[in-house]
Design an enzyme around this catalytic site. Structure first.
Site, PDB file in Angstrom:
ATOM      1  N   GLU A 198      -2.466   0.173  -4.420  1.00 31.84           N
ATOM      2  CA  GLU A 198      -2.345  -0.987  -3.549  1.00 31.84           C
ATOM      3  C   GLU A 198      -2.652  -2.268  -4.323  1.00 31.84           C
ATOM      4  OE1 GLU A 198      -5.230  -1.596  -0.402  1.00 31.84           O
ATOM      5  OE2 GLU A 198      -6.550  -0.078  -1.283  1.00 31.84           O
ATOM      6  N   ASP A 211       0.858  -1.190   0.000  1.00 30.59           N
ATOM      7  CA  ASP A 211       0.000   0.000   0.000  1.00 30.59           C
ATOM      8  C   ASP A 211       0.891   1.235   0.000  1.00 30.59           C
ATOM      9  OD1 ASP A 211      -2.161   1.665   0.113  1.00 30.59           O
ATOM     10  OD2 ASP A 211      -2.700   1.213   2.190  1.00 30.59           O
TER      11      ASP A 211
END
Length: 363
Positions: A112, A17
């Protein structure tokens, strides 16, 4: 009575992420923004925040927050217009780095993704080592920081990626899984929104341990099909595999207006560029859909949607626009001004009849 559960499928999964992705790209490319509170999207008077730098987050500014509220919380906030072409280009660089290690990559958004590195191209046995390499490579190539979570399942890998943000990583091993979930507040569970968390609290469920105490029948009664999911994750069990070709769900576009709309003709006119943007993308990707959804946000931030599914595929941009305009007309006259309109096409398939393979929101 405890319901028997099959043995846990153990994988090596990394959730990567990017840290404050949009805002970090803007600060990277504009030295004057570094170290300052930055909000991407919206404006000082209209719209919502798409992303916030960590300097802005310190003031309580976050994504999806109305711009006026963000400015109230942080008077020094700098609003920056989003550059999605740049974000997509950087995302492509990041995914090339992922591909150096595995082909099992499931993108969740531009910033992500899940990676299954159980078997990986460099034959590295330890997933934490791979995560460290990926984060270092992302920093070297893009100048941006990424965080990572490593675990034996997707549910825990995603939670782990938040534990040491920004610019960190964490691991949750199979031995740690059940106890970690037991201590976790259910409102921290990925997929448990505020409404579900409030319902769980009313039922006496505040932590994973509370959730684990509830019988499967109880959870299914109160949460339907999701009850089985909650039963399993309360025990640290998530057997979902990383899916490189996730079915596309929708293609949509929306716009926030400088002045609230009360007139039907004016509102209908604003739908045309949105429909054109959606249709242009569908043509480029050779996809089509059956369901047209209209999104309307009023000046008090109340949001509603209206959908219509056609017997066959939407055949043209004009047909999609007509459906959206008809649904909009059904809402008039309006008592509150319209600050945002959106058009989405879903129930998608490729023009060759095959399922599509991603999800995209256009802005």
């Amino acid at each position: 009575m405890e319901v028997p559960i099959d043995p846990v499928v153990l994988r090596k999964i990394i959730h990567v992420d990017m840290d404050a992705f949009y805002a970090s790209v803007e600060q990277r490319d504009n030295t004057e923004l570094r170290g300052k509170p930055v909000a991407v999207g919206g404006s000082a008077a209209r719209g919502v925040v798409a992303a916030a730098s960590y300097e802005a987050r310190a003031f309580g500014v976050r994504s999806a927050l109305p711009s006026v509220t963000a400015r109230r919380r942080c008077p020094e906030l700098i609003f920056v217009k989003p550059r999605f072409d740049v974000y997509r280009a950087v995302s492509a660089q990041i995914h090339q780095i992922f591909a150096e290690h595995t082909d099992l990559i499931e993108p969740l958004s531009l910033d992500e993704a899940y990676l299954d590195v159980t078997e990986n191209k460099q034959d590295i046995a330890v997933a934490t080592e791979i995560a460290t390499m990926i984060r270092a490579r992302i920093k070297a190539v893009t100048g941006l920081n990424a965080s990572a979570g490593i675990s034996y399942c997707k549910f825990l890998a995603k939670i782990a990626s938040d534990l040491n943000k920004p610019n960190g990583q964490a691991v949750i091993t199979p031995k740690m899984g059940a106890d970690f979930v037991a201590r976790l507040p259910v409102k921290k569970f990925h997929g448990v929104g505020p409404a579900t968390a409030a319902k769980m609290e009313r039922l006496g469920i505040e932590t994973g341990a509370d959730l684990r105490e509830k019988p499967l029948a109880f959870l299914q009664h109160h949460f339907g099909k999701s009850g089985s999911w909650y039963y399993r994750i309360a025990r640290g069990i998530d057997e979902r595999s990383v899916q490189p070709d996730r079915p596309r769900k929708s293609v949509g576009a929306e716009d926030t207006f400088a002045i609230d709309l009360f007139d039907l003709d004016a509102a209908r006119a604003e739908l045309a560029p949105l429909a054109e943007k959606v249709w242009r993308h569908c043509e480029a990707k050779q996809i089509a859909g059956r369901t047209v959804t209209l999104k309307v946000k009023f000046d008090d931030f109340q949001q509603i949607t209206r959908s219509r599914t056609l017997p066959g595929l939407v055949g043209s941009e004009d047909e999609m626009l007509d459906v959206a305009r008809t649904m909009l007309g059904d809402l008039f006259p309006v008592e509150k001004g319209i600050r945002l309109l959106g058009v989405t096409l879903s129930s998608l398939e490729g023009l060759d009849g095959l399922p599509t393979a991603e999800q995209l929101a256009l802005f």
